[in-house]
Design a protein around this motif. Structure first.
Motif, mmCIF file in Angstrom:
data_model
loop_
_atom_site.group_PDB
_atom_site.id
_atom_site.type_symbol
_atom_site.label_atom_id
_atom_site.label_comp_id
_atom_site.label_asym_id
_atom_site.label_seq_id
_atom_site.Cartn_x
_atom_site.Cartn_y
_atom_site.Cartn_z
ATOM 1 N N MET A 1 0.831 -1.181 0.000
ATOM 2 C CA MET A 1 0.000 0.000 0.000
ATOM 3 C C MET A 1 0.876 1.245 0.000
ATOM 4 O O MET A 1 1.943 1.254 0.588
ATOM 5 C CB MET A 1 -0.870 0.038 1.245
ATOM 6 N N LYS A 2 0.348 2.273 -0.617
ATOM 7 C CA LYS A 2 1.047 3.555 -0.611
ATOM 8 C C LYS A 2 0.956 4.155 0.788
ATOM 9 O O LYS A 2 -0.104 4.143 1.409
ATOM 10 C CB LYS A 2 0.416 4.497 -1.629
ATOM 11 N N LEU A 3 2.056 4.682 1.277
ATOM 12 C CA LEU A 3 2.123 5.270 2.610
ATOM 13 C C LEU A 3 2.392 6.758 2.507
ATOM 14 O O LEU A 3 3.302 7.181 1.794
ATOM 15 C CB LEU A 3 3.236 4.607 3.422
ATOM 16 N N THR A 4 1.592 7.538 3.219
ATOM 17 C CA THR A 4 1.893 8.957 3.402
ATOM 18 C C THR A 4 1.820 9.265 4.892
ATOM 19 O O THR A 4 1.101 8.602 5.641
ATOM 20 C CB THR A 4 0.928 9.886 2.630
ATOM 21 N N VAL A 5 2.583 10.258 5.291
ATOM 22 C CA VAL A 5 2.602 10.706 6.676
ATOM 23 C C VAL A 5 2.176 12.168 6.672
ATOM 24 O O VAL A 5 2.771 12.989 5.977
ATOM 25 C CB VAL A 5 4.011 10.534 7.295
ATOM 26 N N SER A 6 1.121 12.478 7.411
ATOM 27 C CA SER A 6 0.600 13.842 7.439
ATOM 28 C C SER A 6 1.617 14.791 8.069
ATOM 29 O O SER A 6 2.483 14.361 8.850
ATOM 30 C CB SER A 6 -0.710 13.899 8.228
ATOM 31 N N PRO A 7 1.507 16.068 7.750
ATOM 32 C CA PRO A 7 2.396 17.038 8.397
ATOM 33 C C PRO A 7 2.273 17.011 9.926
ATOM 34 O O PRO A 7 3.278 17.148 10.626
ATOM 35 C CB PRO A 7 1.934 18.380 7.829
ATOM 36 N N LEU A 8 1.064 16.811 10.448
ATOM 37 C CA LEU A 8 0.895 16.731 11.903
ATOM 38 C C LEU A 8 1.631 15.526 12.483
ATOM 39 O O LEU A 8 2.254 15.623 13.547
ATOM 40 C CB LEU A 8 -0.585 16.665 12.276
ATOM 41 N N ALA A 9 1.555 14.390 11.800
ATOM 42 C CA ALA A 9 2.263 13.196 12.280
ATOM 43 C C ALA A 9 3.772 13.409 12.220
ATOM 44 O O ALA A 9 4.498 12.984 13.123
ATOM 45 C CB ALA A 9 1.847 11.973 11.468
ATOM 46 N N GLU A 10 4.248 14.072 11.179
ATOM 47 C CA GLU A 10 5.683 14.391 11.090
ATOM 48 C C GLU A 10 6.094 15.271 12.264
ATOM 49 O O GLU A 10 7.145 15.046 12.878
ATOM 50 C CB GLU A 10 5.992 15.093 9.763
ATOM 51 N N GLN A 11 5.250 16.265 12.592
ATOM 52 C CA GLN A 11 5.539 17.132 13.742
ATOM 53 C C GLN A 11 5.518 16.330 15.040
ATOM 54 O O GLN A 11 6.346 16.566 15.930
ATOM 55 C CB GLN A 11 4.512 18.262 13.821
ATOM 56 N N ASP A 12 4.569 15.399 15.147
ATOM 57 C CA ASP A 12 4.496 14.557 16.345
ATOM 58 C C ASP A 12 5.788 13.776 16.536
ATOM 59 O O ASP A 12 6.360 13.744 17.635
ATOM 60 C CB ASP A 12 3.333 13.560 16.247
ATOM 61 N N ILE A 13 6.248 13.143 15.472
ATOM 62 C CA ILE A 13 7.469 12.328 15.555
ATOM 63 C C ILE A 13 8.679 13.202 15.887
ATOM 64 O O ILE A 13 9.514 12.834 16.718
ATOM 65 C CB ILE A 13 7.677 11.523 14.254
ATOM 66 N N GLU A 14 8.747 14.366 15.278
ATOM 67 C CA GLU A 14 9.853 15.281 15.575
ATOM 68 C C GLU A 14 9.812 15.725 17.035
ATOM 69 O O GLU A 14 10.845 15.764 17.715
ATOM 70 C CB GLU A 14 9.775 16.502 14.657
ATOM 71 N N ALA A 15 8.621 16.021 17.551
ATOM 72 C CA ALA A 15 8.491 16.446 18.955
ATOM 73 C C ALA A 15 8.867 15.322 19.910
ATOM 74 O O ALA A 15 9.502 15.572 20.953
ATOM 75 C CB ALA A 15 7.061 16.926 19.222
ATOM 76 N N ILE A 16 8.499 14.097 19.581
ATOM 77 C CA ILE A 16 8.890 12.941 20.399
ATOM 78 C C ILE A 16 10.409 12.827 20.429
ATOM 79 O O ILE A 16 11.022 12.651 21.480
ATOM 80 C CB ILE A 16 8.234 11.649 19.873
ATOM 81 N N GLY A 17 11.024 12.945 19.257
ATOM 82 C CA GLY A 17 12.484 12.892 19.184
ATOM 83 C C GLY A 17 13.144 14.014 19.967
ATOM 84 O O GLY A 17 14.131 13.791 20.677
ATOM 85 N N ASP A 18 12.594 15.224 19.869
ATOM 86 C CA ASP A 18 13.159 16.357 20.613
ATOM 87 C C ASP A 18 13.070 16.129 22.113
ATOM 88 O O ASP A 18 14.006 16.448 22.854
ATOM 89 C CB ASP A 18 12.421 17.649 20.253
ATOM 90 N N TYR A 19 11.967 15.570 22.551
ATOM 91 C CA TYR A 19 11.793 15.314 23.979
ATOM 92 C C TYR A 19 12.816 14.285 24.472
ATOM 93 O O TYR A 19 13.468 14.486 25.504
ATOM 94 C CB TYR A 19 10.365 14.834 24.251
ATOM 95 N N ILE A 20 12.974 13.212 23.735
ATOM 96 C CA ILE A 20 13.938 12.177 24.116
ATOM 97 C C ILE A 20 15.365 12.718 24.061
ATOM 98 O O ILE A 20 16.206 12.384 24.899
ATOM 99 C CB ILE A 20 13.772 10.930 23.225
ATOM 100 N N ALA A 21 15.637 13.577 23.084
ATOM 101 C CA ALA A 21 16.986 14.117 22.900
ATOM 102 C C ALA A 21 17.455 14.955 24.083
ATOM 103 O O ALA A 21 18.668 15.117 24.281
ATOM 104 C CB ALA A 21 17.053 14.946 21.625
ATOM 105 N N GLN A 22 16.538 15.462 24.886
ATOM 106 C CA GLN A 22 16.929 16.232 26.065
ATOM 107 C C GLN A 22 17.796 15.394 26.993
ATOM 108 O O GLN A 22 18.697 15.914 27.653
ATOM 109 C CB GLN A 22 15.697 16.729 26.817
ATOM 110 N N ASP A 23 17.522 14.093 27.052
ATOM 111 C CA ASP A 23 18.279 13.197 27.923
ATOM 112 C C ASP A 23 19.231 12.278 27.174
ATOM 113 O O ASP A 23 20.243 11.857 27.724
ATOM 114 C CB ASP A 23 17.329 12.327 28.754
ATOM 115 N N ASN A 24 18.874 11.940 25.925
ATOM 116 C CA ASN A 24 19.659 10.928 25.212
ATOM 117 C C ASN A 24 19.552 11.153 23.703
ATOM 118 O O ASN A 24 18.710 10.546 23.038
ATOM 119 C CB ASN A 24 19.141 9.536 25.596
ATOM 120 N N PRO A 25 20.411 12.002 23.145
ATOM 121 C CA PRO A 25 20.322 12.308 21.718
ATOM 122 C C PRO A 25 20.446 11.083 20.809
ATOM 123 O O PRO A 25 19.754 10.992 19.788
ATOM 124 C CB PRO A 25 21.482 13.279 21.480
ATOM 125 N N GLY A 26 21.298 10.157 21.163
ATOM 126 C CA GLY A 26 21.451 8.953 20.337
ATOM 127 C C GLY A 26 20.183 8.129 20.299
ATOM 128 O O GLY A 26 19.770 7.637 19.241
#
Length: 101
Positions: free
Chosen positions: A1-26
């Motif tokens: 199936m074709k997969l697309t990721v909405s801009p909101l979901a992209e922002q969600d994933i980026e925010a999750i990564g930013d939150y984790i990066a505060q303690d553990n960037p890797g």
């Protein structure tokens, strides 16, 4: 199936990564890659996950750890709409879709 990721979901994933990066960037980098991998797994077989008709037509959800992927399906495509922590008000996040807007 074709997969697309909405801009909101992209922002969600980026925010999750930013939150984790505060303690553990890797770990932030590896976890965001895991989230994108889960998107691809959902697209491989979207029909096996829970249908969420209360959130809108052809909306489904998939739990991944403490997070929930919310996505819409059509005959040939999957669109990841949001990736949110399971403690969030999921009904409230999707009220716009359930109202038919």
């Amino acid at each position: 199936m074709k997969l697309t990721v909405s801009p909101l979901a992209e922002q969600d994933i980026e925010a999750i990564g930013d939150y984790i990066a505060q303690d553990n960037p890797g770990r932030a980098l590896s976890f965001t890659e895991e989230l994108y991998q889960q998107c691809r797994l959902i697209a491989d077989n979207p029909w096996i996950y829970r249908e969420r008709s209360e959130l809108g037509y052809s909306v489904r959800s998939c739990a991944y750890g403490r997070y929930v992927f919310l996505y819409s399906t059509s005959e040939h495509a999957v669109r990841i709409e949001r990736v949110v922590h399971g403690s969030r008000d999921i009904d409230g996040l999707f009220s716009w879709l359930a109202d038919g807007e």
